[in-house]
Design a protein around this motif. Structure first.
Motif, PDB file in Angstrom:
ATOM      1  N   PRO A 292       0.805  -1.228   0.000  1.00  0.00           N
ATOM      2  CA  PRO A 292       0.000   0.000   0.000  1.00  0.00           C
ATOM      3  C   PRO A 292       0.836   1.276   0.000  1.00  0.00           C
ATOM      4  CG  PRO A 292      -0.896  -1.592   1.556  1.00  0.00           C
ATOM      5  CD  PRO A 292       0.406  -2.154   1.084  1.00  0.00           C
ATOM      6  N   ILE A 293       1.975   1.288   0.703  1.00  0.00           N
ATOM      7  CA  ILE A 293       2.778   2.507   0.766  1.00  0.00           C
ATOM      8  C   ILE A 293       3.342   2.845  -0.613  1.00  0.00           C
ATOM      9  CG2 ILE A 293       4.816   1.169   1.463  1.00  0.00           C
ATOM     10  CD1 ILE A 293       5.801   3.611   2.957  1.00  0.00           C
ATOM     11  N   LEU A 294       3.728   1.835  -1.376  1.00  0.00           N
ATOM     12  CA  LEU A 294       4.245   2.094  -2.720  1.00  0.00           C
ATOM     13  C   LEU A 294       3.136   2.585  -3.636  1.00  0.00           C
ATOM     14  CD1 LEU A 294       6.634   1.985  -4.639  1.00  0.00           C
ATOM     15  CD2 LEU A 294       6.122  -0.421  -5.057  1.00  0.00           C
ATOM     16  N   THR A 314       9.306   7.688   3.420  1.00  0.00           N
ATOM     17  CA  THR A 314       9.274   8.065   4.831  1.00  0.00           C
ATOM     18  C   THR A 314       8.168   9.065   5.117  1.00  0.00           C
ATOM     19  OG1 THR A 314      11.654   7.710   4.931  1.00  0.00           O
ATOM     20  CG2 THR A 314      10.677   8.915   6.750  1.00  0.00           C
ATOM     21  N   SER A 315       7.822   9.906   4.140  1.00  0.00           N
ATOM     22  CA  SER A 315       6.752  10.873   4.341  1.00  0.00           C
ATOM     23  C   SER A 315       5.396  10.197   4.541  1.00  0.00           C
ATOM     24  CB  SER A 315       6.683  11.835   3.152  1.00  0.00           C
ATOM     25  OG  SER A 315       6.323  11.137   1.968  1.00  0.00           O
ATOM     26  N   TYR A 316       5.236   8.980   4.020  1.00  0.00           N
ATOM     27  CA  TYR A 316       3.996   8.231   4.215  1.00  0.00           C
ATOM     28  C   TYR A 316       4.071   7.291   5.409  1.00  0.00           C
ATOM     29  CZ  TYR A 316       1.543   9.779   0.057  1.00  0.00           C
ATOM     30  OH  TYR A 316       0.868  10.539  -0.857  1.00  0.00           O
ATOM     31  N   ASP A 317       5.238   6.765   5.678  1.00  0.00           N
ATOM     32  CA  ASP A 317       5.410   5.843   6.800  1.00  0.00           C
ATOM     33  C   ASP A 317       6.826   6.021   7.328  1.00  0.00           C
ATOM     34  OD1 ASP A 317       5.617   3.744   8.606  1.00  0.00           O
ATOM     35  OD2 ASP A 317       4.482   2.352   7.353  1.00  0.00           O
ATOM     36  N   SER A 318       6.946   6.530   8.539  1.00  0.00           N
ATOM     37  CA  SER A 318       8.256   6.845   9.100  1.00  0.00           C
ATOM     38  C   SER A 318       9.135   5.604   9.259  1.00  0.00           C
ATOM     39  CB  SER A 318       8.098   7.536  10.457  1.00  0.00           C
ATOM     40  OG  SER A 318       7.391   6.702  11.368  1.00  0.00           O
ATOM     41  N   ALA A 320       9.877   3.558   7.084  1.00  0.00           N
ATOM     42  CA  ALA A 320      10.638   3.316   5.870  1.00  0.00           C
ATOM     43  C   ALA A 320      12.104   3.720   6.019  1.00  0.00           C
ATOM     44  CB  ALA A 320      10.007   4.071   4.699  1.00  0.00           C
ATOM     45  N   TRP A 321      12.439   4.577   7.000  1.00  0.00           N
ATOM     46  CA  TRP A 321      13.830   4.979   7.163  1.00  0.00           C
ATOM     47  C   TRP A 321      14.703   3.790   7.572  1.00  0.00           C
ATOM     48  CZ3 TRP A 321      17.014   4.623  11.407  1.00  0.00           C
ATOM     49  CH2 TRP A 321      16.406   4.297  12.620  1.00  0.00           C
ATOM     50  N   TRP A 322      14.072   2.714   8.075  1.00  0.00           N
ATOM     51  CA  TRP A 322      14.827   1.513   8.432  1.00  0.00           C
ATOM     52  C   TRP A 322      15.508   0.879   7.219  1.00  0.00           C
ATOM     53  CZ3 TRP A 322      16.376  -0.438  12.937  1.00  0.00           C
ATOM     54  CH2 TRP A 322      15.742  -0.005  14.102  1.00  0.00           C
ATOM     55  N   LEU A 323      15.070   1.238   6.026  1.00  0.00           N
ATOM     56  CA  LEU A 323      15.718   0.698   4.837  1.00  0.00           C
ATOM     57  C   LEU A 323      17.192   1.071   4.770  1.00  0.00           C
ATOM     58  CD1 LEU A 323      12.952   1.366   2.144  1.00  0.00           C
ATOM     59  CD2 LEU A 323      13.508  -0.802   3.261  1.00  0.00           C
ATOM     60  N   LEU A 324      17.540   2.232   5.290  1.00  0.00           N
ATOM     61  CA  LEU A 324      18.947   2.673   5.268  1.00  0.00           C
ATOM     62  C   LEU A 324      19.824   1.825   6.183  1.00  0.00           C
ATOM     63  CD1 LEU A 324      21.196   4.590   4.434  1.00  0.00           C
ATOM     64  CD2 LEU A 324      20.368   6.221   6.142  1.00  0.00           C
ATOM     65  N   PRO A 325      19.517   1.707   7.495  1.00  0.00           N
ATOM     66  CA  PRO A 325      20.388   0.875   8.341  1.00  0.00           C
ATOM     67  C   PRO A 325      20.368  -0.600   7.963  1.00  0.00           C
ATOM     68  CG  PRO A 325      18.455   1.625   9.575  1.00  0.00           C
ATOM     69  CD  PRO A 325      18.477   2.397   8.286  1.00  0.00           C
ATOM     70  N   VAL A 326      19.232  -1.096   7.466  1.00  0.00           N
ATOM     71  CA  VAL A 326      19.194  -2.501   7.036  1.00  0.00           C
ATOM     72  C   VAL A 326      20.160  -2.716   5.879  1.00  0.00           C
ATOM     73  CG1 VAL A 326      17.744  -4.229   5.908  1.00  0.00           C
ATOM     74  CG2 VAL A 326      16.877  -2.987   7.882  1.00  0.00           C
ATOM     75  N   ALA A 327      20.165  -1.786   4.917  1.00  0.00           N
ATOM     76  CA  ALA A 327      21.103  -1.890   3.801  1.00  0.00           C
ATOM     77  C   ALA A 327      22.543  -1.843   4.298  1.00  0.00           C
ATOM     78  CB  ALA A 327      20.842  -0.776   2.787  1.00  0.00           C
ATOM     79  N   ALA A 328      22.835  -0.935   5.230  1.00  0.00           N
ATOM     80  CA  ALA A 328      24.197  -0.812   5.738  1.00  0.00           C
ATOM     81  C   ALA A 328      24.648  -2.101   6.421  1.00  0.00           C
ATOM     82  CB  ALA A 328      24.276   0.368   6.710  1.00  0.00           C
ATOM     83  N   VAL A 329      23.785  -2.692   7.239  1.00  0.00           N
ATOM     84  CA  VAL A 329      24.150  -3.910   7.973  1.00  0.00           C
ATOM     85  C   VAL A 329      24.352  -5.086   7.023  1.00  0.00           C
ATOM     86  CG1 VAL A 329      23.300  -5.612   9.627  1.00  0.00           C
ATOM     87  CG2 VAL A 329      23.079  -3.179  10.129  1.00  0.00           C
TER      88      VAL A 329
END
Length: 440
Positions: A292-294, A314-318, A320-329
């Motif tokens: 739904p967010i997409l 992130t503007s629709y669901d905060s 979503a910022w977890w995508l950044l640290p997940v990618a880094a890990v």
């Protein structure tokens, strides 16, 4: 006078070996296609395609053809004074991934007992697999064709529109059908199977011809790390999808996404996590299975294309910022594993460069296949379209931006992963230690 023992017939032995190779190639092809057909059928069933008027087998065949890189052309008809316009460009990547894994594993199984593969034998196995794959794809293309009517509205609305078409405009009930473009299907199918076999040899410990053995130390750790990365994202997406299906309702729609387009969403999450972006739009009542967010982000800009990136999500669901640290890990984790699998003599800059190149090439492969373009429209007298009866879904990746960012991420993660792997015992250290002891 002694009798000489009969010598074995070399032509007979060669014929048996050739027959065995073709049998193994046939097994790999059939196993891959069967796995793809099962996943496609389950996904289409969850999406409700089984309720369409006939042609379920043809639809399954079409999805398998698309998953193998084939091209499906849509066509429509609504009578003399009205017309339909439909097109679809998309790859159901869950079906693609399952087929690639099964075909690659079955191709490698007969090689597991060999220390070194002869170039001639390896080429013969690959050629047999390619030929049989194209033959099977051509057979599927013959099945992948069907026409079915398109329902207009519902209840009184459907009756009114049908009367308007039939009595006033002499227009038939609209239909849409699909056919396979055999030439394009065989061309892209050839690239698909060659890519699958090449990746299978790159990421596995299967034997290679002597001339290629010296390159495996530089290629295999990074290639294996990239395979783990893309599969890790699919596994994470699968876990999230199962949780959503069991706790938030709409189980059928969620399973349709999982069984047909899970890597489409998961690898988009990888690209967004490293800073890349997609652009597209969703218009009208028609859509493809997507979170739904997409769908919400793609519907924001009605005048043009919306941008899908970390900021817009992130503007629709905060969360979503977890995508950044997940990618880094995850990128750092596979870089560390690649460093551990590399010889101890590998220098830090070499590992960083290999990871950067491998990550960039990976994004160049997986990002373009997330492209989605779907459109259906019904027009009267060839002027305009009925808004309630048309729609489109567009999702286009920024391919070179993804590759450039992946190169930077791979360089940094390779450097850090190599540093973290220094205290870990790695292949080559014992041999070097023994050499030093002998010199003293």
């Amino acid at each position: 006078m002694s009798r000489q023992p009969p010598t074995p017939s070399r032509p007979a032995h060669g014929a048996r070996q050739l027959a065995r190779q073709w049998g193994e190639a046939l097994a790999a092809v059939l196993a891959g296609l069967l796995a793809m057909a099962v996943v496609a059928a389950l996904g289409l069933w969850a999406a409700g395609a089984a309720d369409l008027p006939g042609g379920f087998v043809s639809i399954v065949a079409a999805v398998v053809v698309m998953a193998a890189g084939g091209q499906i052309d849509l066509s429509g008809d609504a009578g003399a004074l009205a017309g339909t316009n439909a097109e679809l460009t998309a790859m159901p990547l869950t079906v693609t991934l399952v087929g690639a894994l099964v075909t690659g594993i079955c191709f490698l199984l007969p090689l597991r007992h060999h220390a070194v593969a002869r170039t001639r034998d390896l080429l013969a196995r690959a050629a047999g697999t390619v030929v049989l794959w194209l033959v099977a794809l051509a057979c599927l293309s013959a099945v992948a064709q069907h026409d079915f009517p398109v329902s207009i509205g519902g209840g009184e609305t459907e009756d009114t529109v049908s009367d308007l078409f039939g009595e006033l405009l002499d227009a038939a009930d609209p239909t849409v059908g699909f056919r396979t473009d055999l030439g394009a299907t065989l061309g892209f199918g050839l690239l698909w199977i060659l890519g699958v076999l090449l990746m299978a040899l790159l990421v596995s410990r299967s034997p290679l011809p002597p001339r290629l053995v010296r390159y495996q130390e530089a290629v295999r750790p990074a290639a294996h790390a990239m395979l783990l990365l893309v599969l890790a994202y699919v596994v994470v997406g699968l876990v999230i999808g199962i949780v959503v299906a069991t706790t938030r309702g709409h189980a059928a729609e969620t399973w349709a996404v999982i069984l047909l387009g899970l890597p489409n969403v998961s690898w988009l999450a990888l690209g967004v996590g490293i800073g890349s972006s997609w652009e597209g739009t969703v218009e009208g009542p028609f859509g493809l299975p997507m979170p739904p967010i997409l769908d919400a982000v793609l519907r924001t800009d009605t005048a043009g294309l919306s941008t899908v990136d970390l900021s817009s999500l992130t503007s629709y669901d905060s969360r979503a910022w977890w995508l950044l640290p997940v990618a880094a890990v995850l990128v750092l984790a596979v870089s560390f594993l690649a460093a551990v699998r590399s010889p101890a003599r590998t220098r830090l800059w070499q590992h960083a460069l290999r990871m950067g190149i491998a990550f960039a090439l990976t994004m160049l492969v997986i990002t373009p296949v997330t492209l989605v373009e779907a459109r259906f429209g019904l027009s009267i007298l060839g002027i305009g379209e009925l808004e309630s009866l048309g729609g489109q879904v567009v999702l286009r990746p920024a391919v070179w931006k993804s590759a450039g960012l992946a190169l930077l991420w791979g360089l940094v993660a390779g450097l850090l992963g190599g540093l973290l792997a220094k205290p870990v015992h790695r292949r080559g250290e014992v041999d070097e230690g023994r050499k030093d002891a002998r010199t003293h």
